[in-house]
Design a protein around this motif. Structure first.
Motif, mmCIF file in Angstrom:
data_model
loop_
_atom_site.group_PDB
_atom_site.id
_atom_site.type_symbol
_atom_site.label_atom_id
_atom_site.label_comp_id
_atom_site.label_asym_id
_atom_site.label_seq_id
_atom_site.Cartn_x
_atom_site.Cartn_y
_atom_site.Cartn_z
ATOM 1 N N ARG A 66 0.940 -1.006 0.016
ATOM 2 C CA ARG A 66 -0.109 -0.092 -0.007
ATOM 3 C C ARG A 66 0.848 1.216 0.035
ATOM 4 O O ARG A 66 2.003 1.329 0.509
ATOM 5 C CB ARG A 66 -1.095 -0.030 1.262
ATOM 6 C CG ARG A 66 -2.139 -0.979 1.268
ATOM 7 C CD ARG A 66 -2.969 -1.066 2.631
ATOM 8 N NE ARG A 66 -4.044 -1.816 2.526
ATOM 9 C CZ ARG A 66 -4.074 -2.929 2.781
ATOM 10 N NH1 ARG A 66 -2.916 -3.425 3.309
ATOM 11 N NH2 ARG A 66 -5.151 -3.755 2.658
ATOM 12 N N GLU A 67 0.428 2.404 -0.647
ATOM 13 C CA GLU A 67 1.164 3.707 -0.588
ATOM 14 C C GLU A 67 1.025 4.326 0.859
ATOM 15 O O GLU A 67 1.809 5.097 1.097
ATOM 16 C CB GLU A 67 0.551 4.486 -1.616
ATOM 17 C CG GLU A 67 0.794 4.162 -3.071
ATOM 18 C CD GLU A 67 0.337 5.070 -4.019
ATOM 19 O OE1 GLU A 67 -0.090 6.072 -3.680
ATOM 20 O OE2 GLU A 67 0.411 4.798 -5.221
ATOM 21 N N ARG A 68 0.125 4.072 1.545
ATOM 22 C CA ARG A 68 -0.103 4.375 2.867
ATOM 23 C C ARG A 68 -0.925 3.639 3.700
ATOM 24 O O ARG A 68 -2.044 3.124 3.489
ATOM 25 C CB ARG A 68 -0.831 5.998 2.619
ATOM 26 C CG ARG A 68 -0.801 6.579 4.116
ATOM 27 C CD ARG A 68 -1.620 7.928 4.002
ATOM 28 N NE ARG A 68 -1.549 8.838 5.169
ATOM 29 C CZ ARG A 68 -2.523 8.351 6.258
ATOM 30 N NH1 ARG A 68 -3.372 7.523 6.198
ATOM 31 N NH2 ARG A 68 -2.454 9.270 7.412
ATOM 32 N N PRO A 125 -2.430 3.356 7.486
ATOM 33 C CA PRO A 125 -2.381 4.536 8.740
ATOM 34 C C PRO A 125 -1.782 4.158 10.106
ATOM 35 O O PRO A 125 -1.442 2.740 10.272
ATOM 36 C CB PRO A 125 -4.136 4.251 9.056
ATOM 37 C CG PRO A 125 -4.498 3.794 7.871
ATOM 38 C CD PRO A 125 -3.449 2.716 7.330
ATOM 39 N N TYR A 127 1.922 -0.365 13.353
ATOM 40 C CA TYR A 127 2.729 0.833 12.558
ATOM 41 C C TYR A 127 2.560 1.913 13.489
ATOM 42 O O TYR A 127 1.521 2.339 13.719
ATOM 43 C CB TYR A 127 1.903 0.900 11.262
ATOM 44 C CG TYR A 127 2.401 -0.023 10.088
ATOM 45 C CD1 TYR A 127 3.361 0.451 9.072
ATOM 46 C CD2 TYR A 127 1.735 -1.124 9.987
ATOM 47 C CE1 TYR A 127 3.601 -0.487 7.952
ATOM 48 C CE2 TYR A 127 2.075 -1.794 9.056
ATOM 49 C CZ TYR A 127 2.947 -1.707 8.169
ATOM 50 O OH TYR A 127 3.295 -2.295 6.942
ATOM 51 N N ALA A 161 1.997 6.899 9.864
ATOM 52 C CA ALA A 161 1.516 6.419 8.736
ATOM 53 C C ALA A 161 2.862 6.419 7.679
ATOM 54 O O ALA A 161 3.743 7.012 7.655
ATOM 55 C CB ALA A 161 0.600 7.620 8.080
ATOM 56 N N THR A 162 2.922 5.039 6.893
ATOM 57 C CA THR A 162 3.827 4.993 6.094
ATOM 58 C C THR A 162 3.412 3.959 4.833
ATOM 59 O O THR A 162 2.316 3.503 5.160
ATOM 60 C CB THR A 162 5.125 4.382 6.706
ATOM 61 O OG1 THR A 162 6.131 4.059 5.772
ATOM 62 C CG2 THR A 162 4.579 3.099 7.479
ATOM 63 N N PRO A 163 4.303 3.640 3.745
ATOM 64 C CA PRO A 163 3.905 2.772 3.008
ATOM 65 C C PRO A 163 4.227 1.458 3.473
ATOM 66 O O PRO A 163 5.046 1.515 4.586
ATOM 67 C CB PRO A 163 4.938 2.927 1.719
ATOM 68 C CG PRO A 163 5.112 4.444 1.780
ATOM 69 C CD PRO A 163 4.780 4.915 3.265
#
Length: 205
Positions: free
Chosen positions: A145-147, A149, A163, A166-168
């Protein structure tokens, strides 16, 4: 064992169990003295990085590592924390289908285990937790995923994690946790450090 610049040696190992055993053995040796050349050690899934404060004698350090008795190493037991999780992640149903279990059983299996932080990495505050039920050991997504949460509770291969920001990312997302894992205002910014034990607790949606 490979030279890693002038001030470090990278030890490559077969698996995480060997990494943890060697990491413990080096820490024990350093606590007894005689390892002044090593000022930091960084475990990962298949490697242990040993860093010095300046240039190190790679051959001497390699010999010292070879001389350690790994059988006498004992993993440090850290504090136990509970992390509340709302299990409504976008990959929860897919994990249930991939494992041949119901969504309820996936949640039950994920919350039934006591996890241990094996090492940190990827981003500040991200902890790799070992202890995942073998039934839930599924591969990463084919396309990350590009992002993802912040607070996403995830699994991939033999690990579980949360996580911290927020990050890929390509891990399978089971739910979300509101606990702050990385805070520079704390004396110890990372909430989950190696040795910490973690229990996930399901909360109502």
């Amino acid at each position: 064992m490979l030279p890693f610049g002038d001030d470090a040696v990278l030890v490559e190992l077969d698996d995480l169990a060997q990494v943890r055993a060697l990491d413990d053995a080096v820490r024990a040796a350093r606590s007894r003295g005689g390892w002044d050349a090593v000022v930091d050690q960084v475990p990962a899934a298949r490697t242990l990085l040993l860093r010095g404060s300046g240039p190190v004698e790679h051959a001497a350090l390699a010999a010292a590592v070879h001389g350690l008795e790994l059988g006498s190493a004992h993993h440090a037991v850290g504090p136990e924390l509970e992390l509340p999780v709302t299990y409504d992640g976008p990959d929860l149903a897919d994990v249930a289908q991939a494992t041949g279990r119901s969504v309820e059983e996936v949640v039950r299996r994920h919350t039934a285990r006591l996890y241990t932080v094996a090492f940190g990495g990827f981003m500040p505050g991200f902890a790799y937790l070992v202890g995942l039920d073998p039934v839930l050991q599924v591969p990463r997504l084919a396309s990350p995923r590009e992002r993802v949460p912040a607070g996403s509770v995830a699994i991939a291969d033999e690990f579980s994690a949360v996580y911290p920001a927020a990050t890929p990312g390509g891990w399978r997302l089971l739910g979300r946790c509101a606990t702050t894992l990385w805070d520079l205002e704390r004396e110890q910014p990372a909430l989950l450090v190696p040795g910490t034990r973690v229990r996930f607790v399901a909360t109502p949606r």
